[in-house]
Each structure stands twice: as C-alpha cells, then as structure tokens.
Design a protein around this motif. Structure first.
Motif, PDB file in Angstrom:
ATOM      1  N   LEU A   1       0.828  -1.210   0.000  1.00 43.71           N
ATOM      2  CA  LEU A   1       0.000   0.000   0.000  1.00 43.71           C
ATOM      3  C   LEU A   1       0.862   1.260   0.000  1.00 43.71           C
ATOM      4  N   LEU A   2       1.905   1.250   0.830  1.00 42.68           N
ATOM      5  CA  LEU A   2       2.790   2.409   0.908  1.00 42.68           C
ATOM      6  C   LEU A   2       3.519   2.628  -0.415  1.00 42.68           C
ATOM      7  N   ASP A   3       4.015   1.542  -0.998  1.00 46.07           N
ATOM      8  CA  ASP A   3       4.719   1.652  -2.282  1.00 46.07           C
ATOM      9  C   ASP A   3       3.782   2.150  -3.380  1.00 46.07           C
ATOM     10  N   LYS A   4       2.563   1.630  -3.376  1.00 47.49           N
ATOM     11  CA  LYS A   4       1.580   2.005  -4.395  1.00 47.49           C
ATOM     12  C   LYS A   4       1.270   3.494  -4.360  1.00 47.49           C
ATOM     13  N   ASN A   5       1.230   4.045  -3.143  1.00 44.92           N
ATOM     14  CA  ASN A   5       0.873   5.461  -2.984  1.00 44.92           C
ATOM     15  C   ASN A   5       2.080   6.366  -2.784  1.00 44.92           C
ATOM     16  N   GLY A   6       3.281   5.788  -2.888  1.00 46.97           N
ATOM     17  CA  GLY A   6       4.493   6.587  -2.754  1.00 46.97           C
ATOM     18  C   GLY A   6       4.637   7.237  -1.394  1.00 46.97           C
ATOM     19  N   LEU A   7       4.260   6.514  -0.336  1.00 47.71           N
ATOM     20  CA  LEU A   7       4.289   7.070   1.013  1.00 47.71           C
ATOM     21  C   LEU A   7       5.445   6.491   1.821  1.00 47.71           C
ATOM     22  N   GLU A   8       5.940   7.288   2.751  1.00 46.13           N
ATOM     23  CA  GLU A   8       7.036   6.872   3.621  1.00 46.13           C
ATOM     24  C   GLU A   8       6.521   6.819   5.058  1.00 46.13           C
ATOM     25  N   PRO A   9       6.641   5.672   5.740  1.00 43.77           N
ATOM     26  CA  PRO A   9       6.121   5.572   7.109  1.00 43.77           C
ATOM     27  C   PRO A   9       7.039   6.236   8.124  1.00 43.77           C
ATOM     28  N   ARG A  10       6.463   6.630   9.237  1.00 40.98           N
ATOM     29  CA  ARG A  10       7.244   7.160  10.353  1.00 40.98           C
ATOM     30  C   ARG A  10       7.404   6.063  11.402  1.00 40.98           C
ATOM     31  N   GLU A  11       8.352   6.243  12.303  1.00 42.36           N
ATOM     32  CA  GLU A  11       8.508   5.282  13.396  1.00 42.36           C
ATOM     33  C   GLU A  11       7.384   5.484  14.402  1.00 42.36           C
ATOM     34  N   LEU A  12       6.768   4.396  14.816  1.00 38.36           N
ATOM     35  CA  LEU A  12       5.656   4.467  15.752  1.00 38.36           C
ATOM     36  C   LEU A  12       6.169   4.442  17.188  1.00 38.36           C
ATOM     37  N   ASN A  13       5.403   5.057  18.094  1.00 41.02           N
ATOM     38  CA  ASN A  13       5.825   5.045  19.489  1.00 41.02           C
ATOM     39  C   ASN A  13       5.448   3.719  20.150  1.00 41.02           C
ATOM     40  N   LEU A  14       6.026   3.470  21.302  1.00 42.01           N
ATOM     41  CA  LEU A  14       5.858   2.183  21.982  1.00 42.01           C
ATOM     42  C   LEU A  14       4.405   1.930  22.373  1.00 42.01           C
ATOM     43  N   LYS A  15       3.683   2.996  22.697  1.00 39.78           N
ATOM     44  CA  LYS A  15       2.280   2.856  23.102  1.00 39.78           C
ATOM     45  C   LYS A  15       1.424   2.330  21.953  1.00 39.78           C
ATOM     46  N   THR A  16       1.879   2.575  20.739  1.00 41.45           N
ATOM     47  CA  THR A  16       1.184   2.068  19.558  1.00 41.45           C
ATOM     48  C   THR A  16       1.737   0.713  19.137  1.00 41.45           C
ATOM     49  N   ILE A  17       3.058   0.563  19.214  1.00 45.22           N
ATOM     50  CA  ILE A  17       3.707  -0.666  18.754  1.00 45.22           C
ATOM     51  C   ILE A  17       3.225  -1.897  19.518  1.00 45.22           C
ATOM     52  N   VAL A  18       3.182  -1.796  20.855  1.00 46.92           N
ATOM     53  CA  VAL A  18       2.870  -2.973  21.677  1.00 46.92           C
ATOM     54  C   VAL A  18       1.495  -3.550  21.362  1.00 46.92           C
ATOM     55  N   PRO A  19       0.408  -2.751  21.422  1.00 51.99           N
ATOM     56  CA  PRO A  19      -0.899  -3.335  21.081  1.00 51.99           C
ATOM     57  C   PRO A  19      -1.001  -3.718  19.609  1.00 51.99           C
ATOM     58  N   LEU A  20      -0.290  -2.996  18.751  1.00 53.86           N
ATOM     59  CA  LEU A  20      -0.334  -3.301  17.322  1.00 53.86           C
ATOM     60  C   LEU A  20       0.226  -4.694  17.044  1.00 53.86           C
ATOM     61  N   ILE A  21       1.380  -4.992  17.616  1.00 56.20           N
ATOM     62  CA  ILE A  21       1.992  -6.310  17.431  1.00 56.20           C
ATOM     63  C   ILE A  21       1.132  -7.394  18.071  1.00 56.20           C
ATOM     64  N   GLU A  22       0.695  -7.118  19.298  1.00 57.80           N
ATOM     65  CA  GLU A  22      -0.070  -8.116  20.053  1.00 57.80           C
ATOM     66  C   GLU A  22      -1.400  -8.445  19.384  1.00 57.80           C
ATOM     67  N   LYS A  23      -2.122  -7.417  18.941  1.00 61.12           N
ATOM     68  CA  LYS A  23      -3.473  -7.618  18.410  1.00 61.12           C
ATOM     69  C   LYS A  23      -3.473  -8.116  16.969  1.00 61.12           C
ATOM     70  N   SER A  24      -2.659  -7.516  16.126  1.00 64.67           N
ATOM     71  CA  SER A  24      -2.711  -7.866  14.703  1.00 64.67           C
ATOM     72  C   SER A  24      -2.123  -9.240  14.417  1.00 64.67           C
ATOM     73  N   SER A  25      -1.185  -9.675  15.232  1.00 66.66           N
ATOM     74  CA  SER A  25      -0.489 -10.931  14.947  1.00 66.66           C
ATOM     75  C   SER A  25      -1.366 -12.168  15.129  1.00 66.66           C
ATOM     76  N   VAL A  26      -2.508 -12.032  15.789  1.00 61.79           N
ATOM     77  CA  VAL A  26      -3.390 -13.189  15.977  1.00 61.79           C
ATOM     78  C   VAL A  26      -4.472 -13.253  14.899  1.00 61.79           C
ATOM     79  N   GLU A  27      -4.451 -12.294  13.970  1.00 58.11           N
ATOM     80  CA  GLU A  27      -5.500 -12.250  12.950  1.00 58.11           C
ATOM     81  C   GLU A  27      -5.117 -13.075  11.722  1.00 58.11           C
ATOM     82  N   GLU A  28      -5.942 -14.065  11.401  1.00 56.72           N
ATOM     83  CA  GLU A  28      -5.675 -14.935  10.258  1.00 56.72           C
ATOM     84  C   GLU A  28      -6.701 -14.770   9.138  1.00 56.72           C
ATOM     85  N   ASP A  29      -7.769 -14.025   9.414  1.00 52.84           N
ATOM     86  CA  ASP A  29      -8.791 -13.799   8.395  1.00 52.84           C
ATOM     87  C   ASP A  29      -8.271 -12.814   7.349  1.00 52.84           C
TER      88      ASP A  29
END
Length: 255
Positions: free
Chosen positions: A58-86
């Motif tokens: 998605l980022l490549d398609k739209n020519g976007l550059e991501p920023r580094e996320l803070n820890l308050k976002t990283i922790v739930p992001l890794i924990e929650k998204s990693s269990v999604e298989e749908d």
C-alpha cells in the motif's frame, strides 16, 4: 532476523517486510524475534509478516514513507494484529497501519487498534455494508438538494451529517440473512465499541385533560389538581454511524 528467514516465504517479500518492520518499530525490532519463540508465536509472526507485506504494498503504491511508531502504539499493534488470520481483517490491519504510520500522531491509535481487534470478520462486513448504505443515502440526499428549485447555494457532502442518515436495522438483517438474535448481538457489539449509536427513543405525551378544585374554607385553603395524561414510549432498532465509527471505517477501509 533469523526468525524472519525461517518463515519460508519468498526472499524478496521477507527482505522488504523486514526493512519496513525496522523502520516502524525502530530499536524494538531486536526484541521482536525473541517474543516469538514457540510454534504459536511463530504462527503469529507469520500473520504479522503477511499484514506488513500488505502494508508495504500500500505504501509503495501510494508513494508514502512511514514514520517510526511510538511504543504505546507498537505494543498493542503487534499483540493484536499478529493473531488475525482472516484475509479481510488482515487487509484492514494493513490499511490501518498504513494510515497510522503516514499520519501525524493524534492519540487515537490505541483505540483504533483495540477496536479493530474486537471485530469478527462478519462484523467487519456488516460495518462495511452499513457505511456503503450511509454513502448511498448521503449521495441521494445530496442529489435532491442540488436539484431542488429552492436551492440557493451549492451543497456538498458536508451538509449532510451523520445524524441526518438513519441506517435500517431490518436492511442489515435481510442482507446478511441473520436471525433477530444474532443481528442484535452484532449491532450491540458495534454500539458498545462506539462505532454505532441507536436512534433516540421518542416519547409522546397526550394533552389529556386537566381540572382543578379550589378548596377555600377557614381550615383548608388548597387546590386539588386532576391530571389525566398519557405517554407513549417508542424505541427503534435503527441506528446512526458515530463520528468515531466514521473515522474508524475510513482508517481501515480497503481501497
């Protein structure tokens, strides 16, 4: 990262995904591999890599550059998204990560993450259907305003608010062919997440009749009022999209 290499995915995908992970998670990436040691965690990491690969595309398609996320976002992001298989929800995670990582931090990131993690695949489909219904109604109402002979200015979508559009409970029920019990459970969950809001109940009070008896004697001076009033309480299962619901849907929307 050795654990990345062990995923048995094409090297080109792994290399690009690892690069994105390093950019998003910064120094936290060193601990990332240590978290996923056993088979279950390995499976979670595989889900995460798939989601991040979709994000990278998605980022490549739209020519976007991501920023580094803070820890308050990283922790739930890794924990929650990693269990999604749908597949559908993985696509929504990819879109959410892409939006979060290319927008200024606004403090809503943890809530967006927790909300998406609370949705089932069917609830996500219901939410997409509701938003599409909202959009169709909005466009129809806008067309009527623009074509009205009383129109004295140019109307836009902003003139039609979330409060102006009511979503029919029965239309959702019929589209997904669900029983009253289950559609109510799904809608209630979307309401509890702050994505939808039920219509306010209407209370109608009849005028009825009122009479008064004036008592005027030496021992008792008072007025006896006789009120004959009735009220009806009308509730509805129809609902509106909330401001947060509209924002959440757009952040996760699969383009």
């Amino acid at each position: 990262m050795k654990i990345i290499e062990d995923l048995n995915l094409p090297k080109q995908i792994l290399d690009k995904t690892e690069k994105l992970m390093t950019k998003l998670f910064g120094p936290s990436i060193k601990e990332f591999g240590e978290i996923f040691a056993d088979n279950v965690r390995f499976r979670r990491l595989k889900n995460q890599v798939r989601i991040l690969n979709k994000t990278r595309e998605l980022l490549d398609k739209n020519g976007l550059e991501p920023r580094e996320l803070n820890l308050k976002t990283i922790v739930p992001l890794i924990e929650k998204s990693s269990v999604e298989e749908d597949e559908l929800l993985q696509d929504k995670w990819a879109n959410l990560i892409a939006k979060i990582s290319t927008s200024p931090e606004n403090g809503l990131e943890p809530r967006l993450i927790n909300t998406l993690s609370s949705l089932s695949s069917l609830e996500a489909k219901i939410l997409d259907f509701i938003h599409e219904d909202f959009y169709v109604q909005q466009q129809l109402r806008l067309a009527r305003l623009l074509n009205s002979k009383y129109a004295n200015r140019v109307y836009t979508e902003r003139d039609i608010t979330l409060e102006d559009i009511t979503i029919s409970y029965s239309s959702v029920k019929e589209h997904f062919e669900l029983s009253d019990e289950f559609i109510k459970i799904y809608i209630d969950n979307l309401v509890s997440l702050g994505l939808l809001r039920y219509e306010e109940p209407e209370i109608d009070i009849d005028n009825g009749s009122t009479s008064a008896d004036i008592i005027d004697d030496d021992e008792d001076k008072s007025v006896d009022l006789n009120l004959d009033l009735s009220a009806s309480y009308n509730s509805s299962d129809d609902f509106h999209i909330t401001a947060f619901g509209n924002y959440f849907i757009k952040q996760c929307k699969v383009e």
